[in-house]
Design an enzyme around this catalytic site. Structure first.
Site, short mmCIF file in Angstrom:
data_model
loop_
_atom_site.label_atom_id
_atom_site.label_comp_id
_atom_site.label_asym_id
_atom_site.label_seq_id
_atom_site.Cartn_x
_atom_site.Cartn_y
_atom_site.Cartn_z
N SER A 162 -11.86 -7.37 5.61
CA SER A 162 -10.76 -6.13 6.38
C SER A 162 -11.96 -5.03 6.77
O SER A 162 -12.49 -4.65 5.92
CB SER A 162 -10.02 -5.67 5.06
OG SER A 162 -9.11 -4.56 5.56
N ARG A 192 6.01 9.55 3.70
CA ARG A 192 4.75 9.22 3.19
C ARG A 192 3.42 10.53 3.52
O ARG A 192 2.95 10.96 2.63
CB ARG A 192 3.75 8.17 4.27
CG ARG A 192 2.45 7.86 3.64
CD ARG A 192 2.01 6.70 4.45
NE ARG A 192 2.75 5.41 3.95
CZ ARG A 192 2.17 4.15 4.26
NH1 ARG A 192 1.42 4.11 5.17
NH2 ARG A 192 2.86 3.03 3.92
N PRO A 242 1.43 -1.50 11.46
CA PRO A 242 2.19 -1.64 12.62
C PRO A 242 2.95 -0.31 13.18
O PRO A 242 2.93 -0.42 14.10
CB PRO A 242 3.11 -2.71 12.51
CG PRO A 242 3.28 -2.89 10.93
CD PRO A 242 2.00 -2.34 10.32
N TRP A 266 0.78 -1.16 -0.03
CA TRP A 266 -0.28 -0.05 0.00
C TRP A 266 0.94 1.25 0.01
O TRP A 266 1.75 1.33 0.64
CB TRP A 266 -0.89 0.08 1.14
CG TRP A 266 -1.77 1.23 1.25
CD1 TRP A 266 -2.53 1.73 0.34
CD2 TRP A 266 -1.96 2.27 2.32
NE1 TRP A 266 -3.34 2.92 0.76
CE2 TRP A 266 -2.70 3.09 2.09
CE3 TRP A 266 -1.28 2.17 3.66
CZ2 TRP A 266 -3.06 4.18 2.77
CZ3 TRP A 266 -1.87 3.09 4.76
CH2 TRP A 266 -2.68 4.41 3.86
N GLN A 298 6.18 4.94 -4.84
CA GLN A 298 7.66 5.21 -4.25
C GLN A 298 8.61 4.03 -4.94
O GLN A 298 9.80 4.37 -4.92
CB GLN A 298 7.94 5.07 -2.94
CG GLN A 298 7.15 6.30 -1.95
CD GLN A 298 6.77 6.03 -0.46
OE1 GLN A 298 5.77 5.19 -0.32
NE2 GLN A 298 7.20 7.07 0.03
N TYR A 345 -4.67 -0.54 -4.89
CA TYR A 345 -3.54 -0.08 -4.62
C TYR A 345 -2.88 0.66 -6.11
O TYR A 345 -2.74 -0.42 -6.94
CB TYR A 345 -2.49 -0.89 -4.10
CG TYR A 345 -2.87 -1.43 -2.49
CD1 TYR A 345 -3.75 -0.57 -1.86
CD2 TYR A 345 -2.20 -2.28 -1.91
CE1 TYR A 345 -4.12 -1.02 -0.53
CE2 TYR A 345 -2.53 -2.64 -0.66
CZ TYR A 345 -3.68 -2.11 0.04
OH TYR A 345 -3.87 -2.48 1.44
N ALA A 404 1.81 2.97 12.32
CA ALA A 404 0.95 3.73 12.15
C ALA A 404 1.38 4.89 11.06
O ALA A 404 1.43 6.02 11.07
CB ALA A 404 0.63 4.65 13.29
P1 NDP Z 1 3.42 1.05 8.48
O1 NDP Z 1 2.35 1.59 9.45
O2 NDP Z 1 4.48 0.04 8.79
O3 NDP Z 1 3.99 2.01 7.55
C1 NDP Z 1 4.88 2.04 6.50
C2 NDP Z 1 5.55 3.26 6.06
O4 NDP Z 1 6.26 3.85 7.34
C3 NDP Z 1 6.57 2.94 5.17
O5 NDP Z 1 6.18 2.82 4.02
C4 NDP Z 1 7.46 4.04 5.29
O6 NDP Z 1 7.09 5.24 4.77
C5 NDP Z 1 7.54 4.28 6.77
N1 NDP Z 1 8.58 3.15 7.33
C6 NDP Z 1 8.35 2.06 7.53
N2 NDP Z 1 9.57 1.56 8.04
C7 NDP Z 1 10.48 2.47 8.42
C8 NDP Z 1 11.69 2.63 9.05
N3 NDP Z 1 12.36 1.71 9.60
N4 NDP Z 1 12.23 3.98 9.29
C9 NDP Z 1 11.29 5.00 8.82
N5 NDP Z 1 10.32 5.07 8.16
C10 NDP Z 1 9.78 3.70 7.95
O7 NDP Z 1 2.69 0.15 7.26
P2 NDP Z 1 1.42 0.49 6.15
O8 NDP Z 1 0.68 1.54 6.48
O9 NDP Z 1 2.54 0.44 5.02
O10 NDP Z 1 0.87 -0.90 6.01
C11 NDP Z 1 1.36 -2.01 5.76
C12 NDP Z 1 0.54 -3.06 4.78
O11 NDP Z 1 -0.60 -3.16 5.44
C13 NDP Z 1 0.26 -2.31 3.54
O12 NDP Z 1 1.18 -2.29 2.64
C14 NDP Z 1 -0.74 -3.12 3.23
O13 NDP Z 1 -0.62 -4.20 2.35
C15 NDP Z 1 -1.70 -3.38 4.30
N6 NDP Z 1 -2.62 -2.33 4.52
C16 NDP Z 1 -4.20 -2.81 4.48
C17 NDP Z 1 -5.11 -2.05 4.66
C18 NDP Z 1 -6.37 -2.45 4.59
O14 NDP Z 1 -7.42 -1.92 4.61
N7 NDP Z 1 -6.72 -3.69 4.68
C19 NDP Z 1 -4.67 -0.49 4.87
C20 NDP Z 1 -3.47 0.05 4.89
C21 NDP Z 1 -2.50 -1.08 4.79
P3 NDP Z 1 7.70 6.41 4.09
O15 NDP Z 1 9.25 5.99 3.99
O16 NDP Z 1 7.05 6.82 2.87
O17 NDP Z 1 7.60 7.38 5.31
#
Ligand code: NDP
Length: 322
Positions: A156, A232, A213, A23, A29, A56, A215
């Protein structure tokens, strides 16, 4: 720590405790080359579940993941891939914000074509559709499972009552039952997993694959001093997340979480992810990352698990009650 595998609820399917999703990132990116690197890094660390959705990047995320997996040459037996349907890709009647039978049958075909696969392992109803009878959706999802285009199905962000109703309908008619729910779950968002679904874990054997996980990155501490370039919160189209990510109260809590993480010798994000993994009802925590370093760091959350003693857990949870 070696990657643990957990059964998806009472189903026989085993998924890695950490999984990887696309997502925001894939198609925005992350291009196919970087997707290949991120997926490969996760797979080599034992991740076997990869999450996606029709919506997505307007379908592009499924295309990129399918192409990257093909280039990686993985055996189809070695990984579990999901997609989610509800919002639709076409601005037409019956094709948007629905879980009606016509949409569901056409949506799965579109997803499989973009992935270049014959089947997905998991198919989720991405949101509840309160206009279509749950019975119609359950029959359609069960028929898709029978057709072999998906192996298991789930929901979901449905309420506990909606999941229970779907399960009861499937049980009554001897249909394929939903086995998994995909809710948001992190230190700021605990209600559904810890309260609303509580009866369902034992009663119907519900599994959980949880999202965000960190946020959306807030729990890494990256927003403590404003919005970093390329993050993000800075992406066009994601302005709606800015308020949450720069919230001063939330960031003050994250600052204190960061102090605990530093004391334990892990990163703030690793501690936040480990906290999610430590909930025994969670089958898999879906990680998100926009580059390979983030994937590596986040996979290190497994080592932070050992630091999560009951005392540390209590200390952390107290912060979030403020
Ligand atoms: P997170 O809350 O873990 O956020 C991930 C984002 O945080 C990254 O894309 C990056 O963004 C930043 N990040 C991650 N790791 C690090 C790090 N080590 N250091 C600094 N920045 C970091 O998870 P997502 O919100 O991406 O959700 C995970 C997955 O869950 C999605 O890919 C999707 O598959 C699923 N999902 C499902 C939903 C549903 O409705 N069922 C809704 C949302 C997600 P950046 O670098 O751009 O700042």
């Amino acid at each position: 720590m070696k990657m643990p595998y957990r059964r998806l609820g009472h189903s026989g399917l085993q998924v890695s405790a950490l999984s990887f999703g696309s997502w925001v990132t894939f198609g925005t990116q992350v291009d196919t080359g970087l997707a290949r690197e991120c997926l490969g890094t996760a797979f080599d660390a034992g991740v076997n579940f990869f999450d996606n959705a029709e919506a997505y990047a307007g379908g592009e995320s499924e295309r990129i993941m399918g192409q990257a997996i093909a280039e990686l040459g993985w055996d189809r037996q070695s990984y579990v891939v999901s997609t989610k349907v509800f919002w639709g890709l076409r601005d037409e009647v019956n094709m948007r914000n629905t879980l009606n039978r016509k949409y569901l049958f056409q949506a799965i075909d579109g997803s499989l074509e973009r992935f270049g696969l014959d089947f997905v392992d998991l198919l989720y109803c991405h949101r509840p559709d309160r206009k279509t009878p749950i019975e119609e959706t359950v029959w359609a999802m069960s028929d898709i499972i029978s057709s072999g285009k998906a192996l298991y199905w789930g929901t979901s962000e449905w309420t506990g009552a909606e999941i229970r109703a779907a399960w009861d309908i499937a049980d009554r008619h001897h249909l394929h039952k939903p086995v998994v729910e995909q809710p948001q779950y992190n230190l700021f968002e605990r209600q559904k997993v810890e309260q609303d679904y509580l009866r369902l874990y034992d009663d119907i054997g519900l599994g959980l694959t949880t999202w965000s996980p960190l946020a959306s990155g807030l729990l890494t501490g990256k927003y403590l001093d404003g919005i970093p370039e390329g993050s993000r919160a800075a992406l066009p189209g994601y302005e709606w997340l800015k308020g949450m990510l720069t919230d001063p109260t939330k960031n003050a809590i994250v600052r204190d979480l960061a102090a605990i993480a530093a004391r334990l010798g892990v990163t703030t994000g690793q501690l936040a992810i480990a906290w999610c993994v430590s909930n025994r009802h969670v089958s898999s925590v879906i990680l998100g990352a926009s580059n390979v370093d983030q994937v590596r760091e986040n996979l290190g959350a497994l080592d932070a698990l050992e630091q999560l003693t009951p005392e540390v857990r209590e200390e952390i949870e107290l912060l979030f009650l403020r």
